[in-house]
Design a protein around this motif. Structure first.
Motif, PDB file in Angstrom:
ATOM      1  N   ARG A 124     -10.173   0.886 -10.286  1.00 23.03           N
ATOM      2  CA  ARG A 124      -9.844  -0.511 -10.574  1.00 23.03           C
ATOM      3  C   ARG A 124      -8.635  -1.000  -9.776  1.00 23.03           C
ATOM      4  NH1 ARG A 124     -12.654  -2.362 -14.999  1.00 23.03           N
ATOM      5  NH2 ARG A 124     -12.023  -4.365 -14.081  1.00 23.03           N
ATOM      6  N   HIS A 125      -8.246  -0.261  -8.779  1.00 25.61           N
ATOM      7  CA  HIS A 125      -7.111  -0.651  -7.933  1.00 25.61           C
ATOM      8  C   HIS A 125      -7.368  -2.000  -7.264  1.00 25.61           C
ATOM      9  CE1 HIS A 125      -4.070  -0.711  -4.864  1.00 25.61           C
ATOM     10  NE2 HIS A 125      -4.946  -0.515  -3.891  1.00 25.61           N
ATOM     11  N   GLN A 126      -6.378  -2.880  -7.303  1.00 21.97           N
ATOM     12  CA  GLN A 126      -6.480  -4.213  -6.722  1.00 21.97           C
ATOM     13  C   GLN A 126      -5.892  -4.216  -5.310  1.00 21.97           C
ATOM     14  OE1 GLN A 126      -7.544  -7.244  -8.956  1.00 21.97           O
ATOM     15  NE2 GLN A 126      -8.554  -5.332  -9.510  1.00 21.97           N
ATOM     16  N   ASN A 127      -6.587  -4.877  -4.397  1.00 26.44           N
ATOM     17  CA  ASN A 127      -6.065  -4.941  -3.045  1.00 26.44           C
ATOM     18  C   ASN A 127      -4.950  -5.981  -2.933  1.00 26.44           C
ATOM     19  OD1 ASN A 127      -7.196  -7.554  -2.611  1.00 26.44           O
ATOM     20  ND2 ASN A 127      -9.154  -6.630  -1.982  1.00 26.44           N
ATOM     21  N   PHE A 128      -4.379  -6.102  -1.756  1.00 27.77           N
ATOM     22  CA  PHE A 128      -3.215  -6.945  -1.544  1.00 27.77           C
ATOM     23  C   PHE A 128      -3.510  -8.413  -1.858  1.00 27.77           C
ATOM     24  CE2 PHE A 128      -0.365  -9.355   1.384  1.00 27.77           C
ATOM     25  CZ  PHE A 128       0.847  -8.977   0.822  1.00 27.77           C
ATOM     26  N   GLU A 129      -4.640  -8.921  -1.390  1.00 27.40           N
ATOM     27  CA  GLU A 129      -4.978 -10.321  -1.632  1.00 27.40           C
ATOM     28  C   GLU A 129      -5.206 -10.597  -3.120  1.00 27.40           C
ATOM     29  OE1 GLU A 129      -6.321  -8.444   0.708  1.00 27.40           O
ATOM     30  OE2 GLU A 129      -5.425  -9.412   2.481  1.00 27.40           O
ATOM     31  N   GLU A 136       0.818  -1.207   0.000  1.00 32.83           N
ATOM     32  CA  GLU A 136       0.000   0.000   0.000  1.00 32.83           C
ATOM     33  C   GLU A 136       0.856   1.263   0.000  1.00 32.83           C
ATOM     34  OE1 GLU A 136      -3.038   0.275  -0.570  1.00 32.83           O
ATOM     35  OE2 GLU A 136      -3.603  -1.848  -0.451  1.00 32.83           O
ATOM     36  N   ARG A 137       1.999   1.199   0.656  1.00 34.61           N
ATOM     37  CA  ARG A 137       2.890   2.360   0.671  1.00 34.61           C
ATOM     38  C   ARG A 137       3.392   2.677  -0.738  1.00 34.61           C
ATOM     39  NH1 ARG A 137       8.266   2.092   1.278  1.00 34.61           N
ATOM     40  NH2 ARG A 137       8.091  -0.007   2.207  1.00 34.61           N
ATOM     41  N   HIS A 138       3.748   1.645  -1.483  1.00 31.97           N
ATOM     42  CA  HIS A 138       4.209   1.872  -2.848  1.00 31.97           C
ATOM     43  C   HIS A 138       3.067   2.316  -3.757  1.00 31.97           C
ATOM     44  CE1 HIS A 138       8.410   0.632  -2.702  1.00 31.97           C
ATOM     45  NE2 HIS A 138       8.059  -0.332  -1.849  1.00 31.97           N
ATOM     46  N   VAL A 175      -1.092   9.283  -7.334  1.00 31.15           N
ATOM     47  CA  VAL A 175      -1.987   9.231  -8.477  1.00 31.15           C
ATOM     48  C   VAL A 175      -1.924   7.830  -9.056  1.00 31.15           C
ATOM     49  CG1 VAL A 175      -0.214   9.993 -10.117  1.00 31.15           C
ATOM     50  CG2 VAL A 175      -2.638  10.351 -10.647  1.00 31.15           C
ATOM     51  N   MET A 176      -3.047   7.358  -9.653  1.00 32.08           N
ATOM     52  CA  MET A 176      -3.103   6.046 -10.287  1.00 32.08           C
ATOM     53  C   MET A 176      -3.704   6.183 -11.673  1.00 32.08           C
ATOM     54  SD  MET A 176      -4.637   3.589  -7.281  1.00 32.08           S
ATOM     55  CE  MET A 176      -4.197   3.822  -5.552  1.00 32.08           C
TER      56      MET A 176
END
Length: 255
Positions: free
Chosen positions: A65-70, A51-53, A59-60
């Motif tokens: 459409r951001h994917q979570n860690f899992e 998440e830090r990176h 900005v994205m």
């Protein structure tokens, strides 16, 4: 390739074969080492670091459409399997192409240690035809034209079917890729249970480790199985290069 696999004497063809084999195996080892590095790096991945990176640029491209860690863990795993198996097949085909060109040169020269222009041209023509062949025809051609029977042909064929399924068939095997029992069997090469680890493992005796896939089942691999896929390619390549050396020796002996 070991010394006893080389044709006796000294010739330009022998040097080339040795260089081909050494360069190929060195490249294969780099693939193995890179996989081990990636597996080690993945073990230390933490959600907070991810998440830090993600947030660092502030900005994205498409934030919605951001994917979570899992989700990214699953995607990265799927991508790794595709990449490693795809690399295995590319390496297999490269090995066969390299081996064939040397075989074609030996055949075109009649076993002579000097490669003249006409022989070089003939070998290149044969090579161009070989490059266009699908995998099964490559195996057939090596056997029929040079008497070279490839060890682990079934394993390489099964690996090819798996790559096709992963890259072109949405991860699903087709009926024609299965045997009479409705299975696709992949035999991987692994170190025997009594063998040692570490540096001495390079001399370990290899045994077969069966992995069975059925239609509709996920095409999954463990970390170790991915590593063994590369070991299997190395075993295939080593046997093929030895067969090529034996063919060159027999032709030179009859020249």
């Amino acid at each position: 390739m070991s010394e006893d696999a080389q044709p006796e004497g000294s010739s330009r063809q022998q040097v080339n074969l040795q260089q081909i084999a050494q360069q190929f195996m060195a490249g294969l080892q780099r693939h193995f080492d890179m996989l081990a590095f990636n597996l080690a790096a993945r073990e230390d991945v933490r959600e907070e670091d991810y998440e830090r990176h993600v947030q660092r640029p502030r900005v994205m491209p498409v934030a919605a459409r951001h994917q979570n860690f899992e989700q990214m863990q699953a995607y990265a795993r799927d991508l790794l399997i595709r990449q490693v198996l795809g690399d295995c097949m590319n390496l297999t085909v490269t090995c066969m192409n390299n081996a064939h060109f040397f075989l074609a040169l030996v055949q075109a020269t009649g076993g002579s240690r000097q490669v003249e222009g006409e022989a070089q041209k003939k070998a290149q023509e044969l090579q161009q035809a070989f490059l266009k062949m699908p995998l099964d025809q490559k195996f057939e051609h090596l056997e029929q034209d040079y008497g070279v029977i490839c060890e682990l042909e079934d394993s390489m064929t099964s690996l090819g079917f798996l790559v096709q399924a992963l890259l072109r068939q949405n991860g699903q095997l087709k009926d024609e890729q299965l045997d009479a029992s409705g299975e696709l069997v992949l035999e991987l090469k692994a170190a025997g249970a009594a063998d040692v680890a570490g540096a001495e493992a390079a001399q370990a005796k290899l045994v077969d480790q069966r992995k069975v896939f059925r239609k509709g089942e996920p095409l999954g691999f463990t970390d170790t199985e991915l590593q063994l896929a590369l070991v299997t390619v190395a075993s295939f390549a080593n046997a093929l290069f030895k067969s090529v050396a034996d063919y060159a020796r027999s032709r030179q002996g009859g020249a």
